[in-house]
Design a protein around this motif. Sequence first.
Motif, PDB file in Angstrom:
ATOM      1  N   VAL A 315       4.935  -6.802  -8.086  1.00 53.29           N
ATOM      2  CA  VAL A 315       4.507  -6.560  -6.721  1.00 53.29           C
ATOM      3  C   VAL A 315       3.885  -7.849  -6.195  1.00 53.29           C
ATOM      4  O   VAL A 315       2.991  -8.423  -6.817  1.00 53.29           O
ATOM      5  N   GLU A 319       2.690  -7.791  -0.589  1.00 50.49           N
ATOM      6  CA  GLU A 319       2.798  -6.332  -0.620  1.00 50.49           C
ATOM      7  C   GLU A 319       1.442  -5.685  -0.861  1.00 50.49           C
ATOM      8  O   GLU A 319       1.085  -4.699  -0.210  1.00 50.49           O
ATOM      9  N   LYS A 323       1.311  -4.539   2.885  1.00 56.20           N
ATOM     10  CA  LYS A 323       2.085  -3.297   2.909  1.00 56.20           C
ATOM     11  C   LYS A 323       1.299  -2.142   2.300  1.00 56.20           C
ATOM     12  O   LYS A 323       1.113  -1.106   2.924  1.00 56.20           O
ATOM     13  N   THR A 531       7.478   0.903  -2.941  1.00 54.76           N
ATOM     14  CA  THR A 531       7.364  -0.088  -4.004  1.00 54.76           C
ATOM     15  C   THR A 531       7.559   0.557  -5.368  1.00 54.76           C
ATOM     16  O   THR A 531       6.832   1.467  -5.750  1.00 54.76           O
TER      17      THR A 531
END
Length: 538
Positions: A315, A319, A323, A531
């Motif tokens: 990740v 992110e 995100k 994710t």
Amino acid sequence: MTKRPNILLILNDDMGYSDIGCYGGEIETPNLDRLATNGLRFSQFYNTARCSPSRASLLTGLHPHQTGIGILTYDSGPEGYAGNLNQRCATIAEVLKPAGYRSYLSGKWHVSSNLTQPTDSWPMQRGFDDFFGTIIGAGSFYDPNTLTRRNENAEHEARQPGWFYTDAISDEAVKFLRTHKAEHGDKPFFQYVAYTAPHWPLHAHPEDIAKYKGRFDAGWDTLREQRLERLVSSGILDAQWKLTGRDPSQPAWTQAQDKAWLANCMEVYAAQIDRMDQGIGRILDSLEELGQLEDTLVIFLSDNGACAEDIPENVTIDELVNKLMIARSHTRDGAVVRFGNNPDIAPGPEDTYQSYGQAWANLSNTPFRLYKHWIHEGGISTPLIFHWPKGIAQRGEVRHTPGYLPDIMATILDVTGTPYPQALDGRSILPLEGHSLRQSFTSDAGERPPMFWEHEGNAAVRIGKWKLVREYPKDWELYDMEADRTETNDLAAKHPDRVADMKKQYEAWARRCGVLDREKVVALMRSQGVTKAFWEDE
């Protein structure tokens, strides 16, 4: 009419079964120990193995899939997996309101997919009269994303010198109690205190970390044995239950590399819990000063078993920051945050973002198997403490009555004399799934209805002493919880008829509650671009 009792519900985040002092741990928790000494500890209480589903179940008395939180607060498509607390459920705050209660929340919410704009799944829209905390499920303890006061962003408040989220949760809880006494003293209250400690990242005050210097130097193998001895001697666990073996993916402590850094990680984790306990002490002291401790039912528990996750390597920082919104890229002073479990970086400060790892999580879950996410005992077993001087006469006793999260609302409604509604504000509400634990206040209760769990394909049903459990995608296993609660002797091959019957009951429950096969959920989550590291095994 006699005033109904107050309710103080305290939930913490990602803490194992045996971490706190009154459940065999090395961590100093004098305030939780005080509640246990003057109240009851439950040895067989269960959560729902993951943050969001547990909170949804705890708050509503339903199973998570019924509330819209089948996995986490991501939109995964079907009704039970929308990632939002839906309109078919009612929170404890909503149900208690017609009975004259004022309700307050300090801490983590994590049952709404919309993190920035108020929706009908935010606290103030679900029965709470005041709210301070985070909408997201994790983040910096020094500068968390989505910090909110009522319905307004409050992230600027974390810019104050010395601000720390665990302290702020405790302090706001105290303010709510004092304001309630001053302005609504004729009414009972429901106070929900939802700590993020000890969820990663490993952030703690230097003085708290220093208190644990050397405390864990004996290593996870020796400490697991010592914890089990204390659990047995205190009457929480049965001496015949075997300590599960070390996680085979982890080395023996004698073979571990970077021991000083590893011990430091556990020291910071302990410091996180220690700081939480200090805050609980301030809350209890305030109740006592306000003359309300005697008639307040205090409930403490954890949302899932200990977390074995490292910060996901696949990740990106973008992110995590933009995100998922569970991290900051820079500190409040502008320093770059250093991500990852690097032995060259000491955990604790604001510019670090680390976790304590699988082997320490195995210690936290002593003596059980597996972790957060799974439905074996290590994933779902939680400490549970009840303290209510006016309502519970027994002191310092242990109850072995099994129970799980839907029982909390059922118990609260029972002790407050509050009916559960069939409809609320013009919308139909699903029937309550919980079973009151009030009868166990005086002594261990008898048989209870079956209990069911499912998370990401991991699943279980417990009927009496029997537990049928599955670690997806493996076969079902069967355990006798009276003889073998640590799940070391699988009896499925010896009892095929029992396995078939319990599996049939599980499947009927799953259909009724909207549980989908894992494969369908994975496909839907892929289509949503969620994710991978947060929902699918590597």
